[in-house]
Design an enzyme around this catalytic site. Structure first.
Site, PDB file in Angstrom:
ATOM      1  N   HIS A 291      77.732  18.156  62.672  1.00  0.00           N
ATOM      2  CA  HIS A 291      76.926  17.659  63.774  1.00  0.00           C
ATOM      3  C   HIS A 291      75.776  16.851  63.179  1.00  0.00           C
ATOM      4  O   HIS A 291      75.815  16.475  62.006  1.00  0.00           O
ATOM      5  CB  HIS A 291      76.450  18.807  64.671  1.00  0.00           C
ATOM      6  CG  HIS A 291      75.706  19.884  63.957  1.00  0.00           C
ATOM      7  ND1 HIS A 291      74.338  19.898  63.858  1.00  0.00           N
ATOM      8  CD2 HIS A 291      76.145  20.987  63.282  1.00  0.00           C
ATOM      9  CE1 HIS A 291      73.953  20.969  63.180  1.00  0.00           C
ATOM     10  NE2 HIS A 291      75.017  21.640  62.811  1.00  0.00           N
TER      11      HIS A 291
ATOM     12  N   HIS B 255      67.126  16.350  70.445  1.00  0.00           N
ATOM     13  CA  HIS B 255      67.506  17.612  71.079  1.00  0.00           C
ATOM     14  C   HIS B 255      66.687  18.722  70.451  1.00  0.00           C
ATOM     15  O   HIS B 255      66.028  18.529  69.429  1.00  0.00           O
ATOM     16  CB  HIS B 255      69.006  17.882  70.923  1.00  0.00           C
ATOM     17  CG  HIS B 255      69.512  17.789  69.519  1.00  0.00           C
ATOM     18  ND1 HIS B 255      69.699  16.578  68.878  1.00  0.00           N
ATOM     19  CD2 HIS B 255      69.861  18.737  68.623  1.00  0.00           C
ATOM     20  CE1 HIS B 255      70.152  16.793  67.643  1.00  0.00           C
ATOM     21  NE2 HIS B 255      70.243  18.091  67.470  1.00  0.00           N
TER      22      HIS B 255
END
Length: 377
Positions: A299, A62
């Site tokens: 995360h 990402h």
């Protein structure tokens, strides 16, 4: 819950290397209208900062925060590489999930996906299937069996009880509230005498009214006598498949090794850990609790930093999110750590056993205090 379109799934893809795979995923995100031109540079830069490999053959490339303004709408593209892509040292990715997210929407998506992908059997099928429909079903959790219900919400300690009936009713009611049993189960369990397993532990179940597999545990604030036999804890099981048998196997091991007393002194998270497969049964286990201060929780990036610290030491480490399900996870698995759904302010309990246990816990504490690569909060 995030929905995944079949058009975003690409089975049987081929890539020369990791960069090629990332460029393919980025191009698909661009074509789908999720990102603008140039987002690929953020994805490649992110990979330089920290590997996006989760484990179990899964990578989630990402963009960086610098390229977030190029995200037009949140979405993902899934590429399956049956031949495998070298993603790092001893890391091979078979499924690459490219993520484009505005704001912090990707955190919820990531937790959803890692919760599904933490199942080793699902990860194996993701590698081998040639069907986009099957890939979608696996990723969305639609092909999983019935969820096994056993977490800290189904464990009560310090119950004001002086008879088994109180513990029976409490367990049965909790299982019914969880949707695991119906009224027939409740009636049967309350009217039948539980089985005395010894060392203060009793067991109850029913052949009627089982809707899904689950386990509930209640422990009295103080032991009491039942016709001259000691009682302190009741474990009630609802059985529709083999999953509760794993709990009973670990319970049997504790009883056979005369270690049931550990169940009678542990808190709810400790009881859950003792009755699941991912906890060390060694007598010498060191434990510490730390609070996560990272703004966006654990995360991928801070999760990677945490797992990297743990892997430096020769010991087994399990981690429990005391503000989550309470289920223990292998601290060496990034996928399982991220799947804990740790948010800012959540308390994590680390248990370590082995020659480097003390040093590992000290290093974990220092890494968390320093922000796990994101700076101290």
């Amino acid at each position: 819950m995030f929905q995944l379109d079949l058009s975003a799934i690409h089975p049987g893809a081929v890539a020369g290397d990791k960069e090629d795979a990332i460029r393919q995923v980025a191009a698909a995100l661009t074509s789908a209208g999720n990102v603008g031109e140039g987002y690929v540079n953020g994805m490649l830069a992110r990979e330089q900062q920290t590997s996006t490999y989760l484990g179990n053959g899964i990578a989630i490339p990402h963009g960086t925060t610098d390229t977030r303004d190029l995200v037009l709408q949140t979405g993902v593209q899934v590429y399956q590489y049956p031949q495998g892509i070298a993603w790092g040292e001893d890391q091979t990715a078979y499924v690459v999930i490219g993520i484009a997210a505005k704001s912090d929407e990707h955190l919820a998506l990531l937790r959803q996906l890692t919760h599904v992908l933490s199942d080793d059997s699902v990860a194996e099928e993701l590698k081998t299937t040639d069907s986009a429909e099957t890939l979608r079903s696996l990723l969305m959790g639609e092909k999983q069996g019935a969820e096994f219900k056993f977490d800290v919400s189904l464990i009560a300690t310090d119950v004001a009880a002086s008879d088994l009936m109180t513990l029976q009713a409490l367990n049965a009611g909790r299982l019914q509230q969880a949707g695991a049993v119906d009224t027939a189960f409740v009636s049967s369990v309350i009217s039948a005498r539980p089985l005395n397993l010894g060392q203060g532990i009793w067991l109850s179940d029913s052949t009627e009214g089982n809707l899904s597999s689950a386990v509930a545990v209640s422990r009295s604030a103080a032991p009491f006598k039942v016709e001259g036999e000691q009682a302190a804890m009741l474990i009630t099981v609802a059985v529709t498949d083999e999953q509760p048998l794993q709990v009973l196997n670990y319970l049997s091991d504790l009883l056979n090794n005369q270690k049931a007393a550990r169940l009678l002194t542990a808190d709810a998270a400790g009881i859950l850990a003792l009755l699941t497969s991912e906890v060390s049964e060694q007598a010498e286990v060191l434990t510490e609790e730390f609070t996560i201060r990272n703004e966006h929780g654990l995360h991928a990036r801070p999760g990677t930093a945490l797992v990297s610290v743990i892997k430096q030491f020769n010991c087994d480490v399990t981690v429990i999110n005391l503000d989550g399900s309470g289920k223990p996870a292998n601290g060496r698995s990034l996928m399982k750590v991220v799947a804990l759904g740790v948010k800012k302010g959540h308390r994590l309990r680390f248990s370590a056993s082995g020659e480097d246990a003390r040093a590992a816990l000290d290093a974990i504490g220092e890494a968390i205090a320093s922000g796990l690569g994101e700076g101290a909060a």
